[in-house]
Structure formats: C-alpha cells, structure tokens
Design a protein around this motif. Structure first.
Motif, PDB file in Angstrom:
ATOM      1  N   ASN A 150       0.806  -1.218   0.000  1.00 15.77           N
ATOM      2  CA  ASN A 150       0.000   0.000   0.000  1.00 15.77           C
ATOM      3  C   ASN A 150       0.843   1.273   0.000  1.00 15.77           C
ATOM      4  OD1 ASN A 150      -2.606  -1.166  -0.034  1.00 15.77           O
ATOM      5  ND2 ASN A 150      -2.313  -1.760   2.102  1.00 15.77           N
ATOM      6  N   ARG A 151       2.154   1.111  -0.100  1.00 14.21           N
ATOM      7  CA  ARG A 151       3.106   2.216  -0.181  1.00 14.21           C
ATOM      8  C   ARG A 151       3.006   3.183   1.002  1.00 14.21           C
ATOM      9  NH1 ARG A 151       6.377   2.504  -4.039  1.00 14.21           N
ATOM     10  NH2 ARG A 151       6.134   1.433  -6.000  1.00 14.21           N
ATOM     11  N   TRP A 152       2.726   2.662   2.175  1.00 10.82           N
ATOM     12  CA  TRP A 152       2.778   3.500   3.368  1.00 10.82           C
ATOM     13  C   TRP A 152       4.232   3.830   3.677  1.00 10.82           C
ATOM     14  CZ3 TRP A 152      -1.057   0.425   6.936  1.00 10.82           C
ATOM     15  CH2 TRP A 152      -2.355   0.576   6.437  1.00 10.82           C
ATOM     16  N   ILE A 153       5.121   2.878   3.392  1.00  8.48           N
ATOM     17  CA  ILE A 153       6.561   3.066   3.511  1.00  8.48           C
ATOM     18  C   ILE A 153       7.173   2.533   2.217  1.00  8.48           C
ATOM     19  CG2 ILE A 153       8.667   2.417   4.744  1.00  8.48           C
ATOM     20  CD1 ILE A 153       6.981   2.012   7.242  1.00  8.48           C
ATOM     21  N   THR A 154       8.070   3.296   1.637  1.00 11.46           N
ATOM     22  CA  THR A 154       8.727   2.855   0.405  1.00 11.46           C
ATOM     23  C   THR A 154      10.213   2.641   0.679  1.00 11.46           C
ATOM     24  OG1 THR A 154       9.216   5.099  -0.314  1.00 11.46           O
ATOM     25  CG2 THR A 154       7.093   4.166  -1.016  1.00 11.46           C
ATOM     26  N   ILE A 155      10.873   2.040  -0.291  1.00 17.79           N
ATOM     27  CA  ILE A 155      12.314   1.841  -0.177  1.00 17.79           C
ATOM     28  C   ILE A 155      13.028   3.186  -0.110  1.00 17.79           C
ATOM     29  CG2 ILE A 155      14.351   0.903  -1.358  1.00 17.79           C
ATOM     30  CD1 ILE A 155      12.523  -1.234  -0.173  1.00 17.79           C
ATOM     31  N   GLU A 156      12.523   4.169  -0.851  1.00 10.73           N
ATOM     32  CA  GLU A 156      13.113   5.503  -0.825  1.00 10.73           C
ATOM     33  C   GLU A 156      12.993   6.127   0.566  1.00 10.73           C
ATOM     34  OE1 GLU A 156      10.921   4.551  -3.243  1.00 10.73           O
ATOM     35  OE2 GLU A 156      12.424   4.267  -4.813  1.00 10.73           O
ATOM     36  N   ASP A 157      11.856   5.917   1.227  1.00 11.72           N
ATOM     37  CA  ASP A 157      11.682   6.405   2.592  1.00 11.72           C
ATOM     38  C   ASP A 157      12.726   5.778   3.519  1.00 11.72           C
ATOM     39  OD1 ASP A 157       9.452   7.869   1.830  1.00 11.72           O
ATOM     40  OD2 ASP A 157       8.039   6.297   2.444  1.00 11.72           O
ATOM     41  N   MET A 158      12.898   4.486   3.398  1.00  7.07           N
ATOM     42  CA  MET A 158      13.855   3.784   4.253  1.00  7.07           C
ATOM     43  C   MET A 158      15.280   4.244   3.966  1.00  7.07           C
ATOM     44  SD  MET A 158      12.094   0.029   4.200  1.00  7.07           S
ATOM     45  CE  MET A 158      13.490  -0.787   4.892  1.00  7.07           C
ATOM     46  N   ALA A 159      15.603   4.528   2.699  1.00  7.95           N
ATOM     47  CA  ALA A 159      16.928   5.013   2.348  1.00  7.95           C
ATOM     48  C   ALA A 159      17.182   6.391   2.955  1.00  7.95           C
ATOM     49  CB  ALA A 159      17.095   5.060   0.836  1.00  7.95           C
ATOM     50  N   SER A 160      16.158   7.237   2.960  1.00  5.03           N
ATOM     51  CA  SER A 160      16.341   8.577   3.525  1.00  5.03           C
ATOM     52  C   SER A 160      16.509   8.523   5.043  1.00  5.03           C
ATOM     53  CB  SER A 160      15.160   9.481   3.155  1.00  5.03           C
ATOM     54  OG  SER A 160      13.983   9.050   3.802  1.00  5.03           O
ATOM     55  N   TRP A 161      15.968   7.510   5.696  1.00  5.90           N
ATOM     56  CA  TRP A 161      16.120   7.373   7.151  1.00  5.90           C
ATOM     57  C   TRP A 161      17.574   7.124   7.540  1.00  5.90           C
ATOM     58  CZ3 TRP A 161      11.640   3.348   7.859  1.00  5.90           C
ATOM     59  CH2 TRP A 161      10.423   3.989   7.670  1.00  5.90           C
ATOM     60  N   ILE A 162      18.331   6.469   6.660  1.00  8.31           N
ATOM     61  CA  ILE A 162      19.734   6.193   6.999  1.00  8.31           C
ATOM     62  C   ILE A 162      20.673   7.164   6.313  1.00  8.31           C
ATOM     63  CG2 ILE A 162      19.320   3.762   7.524  1.00  8.31           C
ATOM     64  CD1 ILE A 162      20.518   3.068   4.794  1.00  8.31           C
ATOM     65  N   GLY A 163      20.117   8.216   5.689  1.00  9.01           N
ATOM     66  CA  GLY A 163      20.931   9.287   5.133  1.00  9.01           C
ATOM     67  C   GLY A 163      21.362   9.095   3.696  1.00  9.01           C
ATOM     68  N   MET A 164      20.802   8.154   2.989  1.00  9.48           N
ATOM     69  CA  MET A 164      21.159   7.966   1.582  1.00  9.48           C
ATOM     70  C   MET A 164      20.362   8.940   0.722  1.00  9.48           C
ATOM     71  SD  MET A 164      21.381   3.838   1.285  1.00  9.48           S
ATOM     72  CE  MET A 164      21.890   3.913  -0.405  1.00  9.48           C
ATOM     73  N   PRO A 165      20.989   9.475  -0.309  1.00  6.09           N
ATOM     74  CA  PRO A 165      20.245  10.400  -1.186  1.00  6.09           C
ATOM     75  C   PRO A 165      19.201   9.651  -2.016  1.00  6.09           C
ATOM     76  CG  PRO A 165      22.434  10.017  -2.046  1.00  6.09           C
ATOM     77  CD  PRO A 165      22.357   9.326  -0.721  1.00  6.09           C
ATOM     78  N   LYS A 166      18.150  10.369  -2.387  1.00 10.12           N
ATOM     79  CA  LYS A 166      17.073   9.753  -3.184  1.00 10.12           C
ATOM     80  C   LYS A 166      17.437   9.629  -4.629  1.00 10.12           C
ATOM     81  CE  LYS A 166      13.199  10.789  -0.274  1.00 10.12           C
ATOM     82  NZ  LYS A 166      11.876  11.253  -0.166  1.00 10.12           N
TER      83      LYS A 166
END
Length: 75
Positions: free
Chosen positions: A59-75
């Motif tokens: 349902n895209r409540w959380i995406t891989i991009e969201d998780m990447a931004s949590w650890i400081g990776m650029p989108k």
C-alpha cells in the motif's frame, strides 16, 4: 529470529523440575523442550509479521526511498 525469541517459552530445567537429574547432562538442560509447539508458534508469528510488512509495502505507506532517507542515503 522469531524461533530464537520463542525457544525460551515454557522451558523448565532439570533442576527446576525435580531434584533427580539424568546422569551426564547439564543441570540447565530442558526437561521437555516442546519443539513442535515452538515451531507452530514461530510459524504463526512469522506469518503475521510477513503479512503486516507486505501490506505496508504493497500500500506504499513506507517505500524503499523512505527507508533510504532514514539512513541518510540520497534519493
């Protein structure tokens, strides 16, 4: 990981169960490990966790991009 969380449930050592111990065994060894019970609960818990995580990602409540931004990776 769920199995390791479930393994200690209901374990009684030989010293807790009775004063009589089987010769050559560790005093902390479980009397009845009840592994079938633990495998059943592991399967139930893992299934609930998997379905929950799959539902959140589907349902895209959380995406891989969201998780990447949590650890400081650029989108």
């Amino acid at each position: 990981m769920v199995l390791f969380a479930v393994l200690p449930w209901g374990v009684r050592s030989q010293t807790e169960h009775s004063e009589e111990m089987a010769p050559g065994t560790d005093p902390g060894a479980p009397v009845l490990p009840r592994l079938a019970f633990k495998v059943m609960w592991t399967t139930i818990i893992a299934t609930v966790l998997f379905v929950s995580v799959a539902y959140v990602f589907t349902n895209r409540w959380i995406t891989i991009e969201d998780m990447a931004s949590w650890i400081g990776m650029p989108k």
